[in-house]
Design an enzyme around this catalytic site. Structure first.
Site, PDB file in Angstrom:
ATOM      1  N   GLY A 158       2.773   2.359  10.925  1.00  0.00           N
ATOM      2  CA  GLY A 158       3.774   3.424  10.835  1.00  0.00           C
ATOM      3  C   GLY A 158       4.508   3.719  12.135  1.00  0.00           C
TER       4      GLY A 158
ATOM      5  CE  LYS B  64      -0.201   3.291   4.779  1.00  0.00           C
ATOM      6  NZ  LYS B  64      -0.074   3.399   6.232  1.00  0.00           N
TER       7      LYS B  64
ATOM      8  CG  HIS C 220      -5.770   2.055   5.264  1.00  0.00           C
ATOM      9  ND1 HIS C 220      -5.310   2.981   6.163  1.00  0.00           N
ATOM     10  CD2 HIS C 220      -4.780   1.144   5.097  1.00  0.00           C
ATOM     11  CE1 HIS C 220      -4.071   2.639   6.523  1.00  0.00           C
ATOM     12  NE2 HIS C 220      -3.739   1.532   5.892  1.00  0.00           N
TER      13      HIS C 220
ATOM     14  CD  GLU D 156      -3.359  -2.238   7.448  1.00  0.00           C
ATOM     15  OE1 GLU D 156      -2.198  -2.407   7.060  1.00  0.00           O
ATOM     16  OE2 GLU D 156      -4.057  -1.265   7.120  1.00  0.00           O
TER      17      GLU D 156
ATOM     18  CG  ASN E 236      -1.752   1.234   1.354  1.00  0.00           C
ATOM     19  OD1 ASN E 236      -1.810   2.047   0.427  1.00  0.00           O
ATOM     20  ND2 ASN E 236      -2.425   1.396   2.485  1.00  0.00           N
TER      21      ASN E 236
ATOM     22  CB  SER F 293       5.366  -1.734  12.132  1.00  0.00           C
ATOM     23  OG  SER F 293       5.015  -0.400  12.429  1.00  0.00           O
TER      24      SER F 293
ATOM     25  CD  GLU G  83      -2.881   5.581   6.692  1.00  0.00           C
ATOM     26  OE1 GLU G  83      -2.884   5.546   5.447  1.00  0.00           O
ATOM     27  OE2 GLU G  83      -1.987   5.054   7.381  1.00  0.00           O
TER      28      GLU G  83
HETATM   29  P1  13P Z   1       3.168   0.501   7.697  1.00  0.00           P
HETATM   30  O1  13P Z   1       3.659  -0.792   7.091  1.00  0.00           O
HETATM   31  O2  13P Z   1       3.920   1.707   7.205  1.00  0.00           O
HETATM   32  O3  13P Z   1       3.055   0.412   9.179  1.00  0.00           O
HETATM   33  O4  13P Z   1       1.668   0.719   7.137  1.00  0.00           O
HETATM   34  C1  13P Z   1       0.765  -0.312   7.244  1.00  0.00           C
HETATM   35  C2  13P Z   1      -0.439   0.030   6.476  1.00  0.00           C
HETATM   36  O5  13P Z   1      -1.162   0.935   6.815  1.00  0.00           O
HETATM   37  C3  13P Z   1      -0.700  -0.745   5.251  1.00  0.00           C
HETATM   38  O6  13P Z   1      -1.988  -0.528   4.788  1.00  0.00           O
END
Ligand code: 13P
Length: 266
Positions: A171, A13, A94, A165, A11, A211, A96
């Site tokens: 992150g 983003k 997601h 997640e 992903n 992560s 976010e």
């Molecule tokens: P990270 O791998 O940067 O923690 O992000 C995970 C994520 O949100 C994947 O959709």
């Protein structure tokens, strides 16, 4: 439960551009991964990525989908459009999008239906935040997210994937432990068996994100209830992401050898 080959999804983003696309495409065209790999770049690059990778087994997906099919909805992109430019899957809900764009379980339910209608595999993202985790509310949150978005979906002849997640792991550099993910995935599986029949639930992959990197990927993938990984930050480095895919490949090959050995000994 682990009779599916692993799925590893990148992903990106709101990151990446032509340079990352070129580097990723040239890296992935040189490999012949047996496991399922997906890349979700920003919308504007989907068509190019799908074209570049059309002779490979790499799947392309979007990070979102409109809950509308067409009409006066400025800024939206429909499932049919995503399918037309070559997408195979789309991320839905997601954290976010839930936090920043106020998506909720009801909008996710509509988006999942739109994705299924367009023959895109929805990857529905669920997970608790830090406070909910500390208060011991994880299962309660997951229960609501699963039931409110999956109830009534018709999966006949379709594929669906669930990405667990935990928001506190995204992150942060603090991935959830493989053992805790294993037990949460077992819970998710139990719940989807109550929403769908067992045969349908058995086909749904449950993957983990938060992560993930090349240091923790193998341990996570070794867990029987973890069917794959959703990778954010580490997927922005094609070398790093392809190392994670290699680990998944190796893990899948070992599992096949083990299954064959069990069959011979049975
Ligand atoms: P990270 O791998 O940067 O923690 O992000 C995970 C994520 O949100 C994947 O959709």
């Amino acid at each position: 439960m682990k009779n599916k080959s692993p799925l590893v999804v990148a992903n990106w983003k709101l990151n990446g551009g032509t340079d990352l696309i070129c580097a990723s495409v040239s890296k992935f065209l040189r490999h012949n991964f047996k496991v399922n790999i997906g890349i979700a770049p920003p919308y504007v690059y989907l068509g190019d990525m799908a074209n570049f990778l059309k002779n490979s087994s790499i799947m392309i997906g979007s990070q979102n989908i409109s809950k509308f099919e067409s009409g006066a909805f400025t800024g939206e992109t429909s499932g049919q459009m995503l399918k037309e430019v070559g997408c195979n899957f789309c991320l839905i809900g997601h954290s976010e999008r839930r936090q920043v764009f106020l998506e909720n379980n009801a909008s996710c339910q509509t988006k999942i239906a739109r994705a299924l209608e367009a023959n895109l595999m929805p990857i529905i993202c669920i997970g608790e935040n830090e406070q909910q985790y500390e208060l011991g509310l994880t299962k309660h949150i997951l229960y609501k997210q699963l039931h409110e978005s999956l109830q009534g979906q018709d999966l006949t002849g379709k594929e669906l994937c669930i990405a667990y997640e935990p928001i506190w792991a995204i992150g942060s550099g603090k991935a959830a432990s493989p053992e805790s993910v294993q037990s949460i995935h077992a819970y998710i599986y139990e719940e989807i068996c109550t929403i769908f029949d067992k045969e349908t639930a058995d086909k749904i992959r449950i993957i983990y994100g938060g992560s993930v990197n090349k240091k923790n990927a193998a341990e996570l993938l070794a867990m029987p209830n973890i069917d794959g990984l959703l990778v954010g930050g580490a997927s922005l480095d094609p070398e790093h992401f392809s190392e994670i895919c290699e680990l998944a490949n190796k893990q899948a090959a070992n599992a096949t050898v083990q299954t064959n050995a069990e069959a011979v000994l049975a």
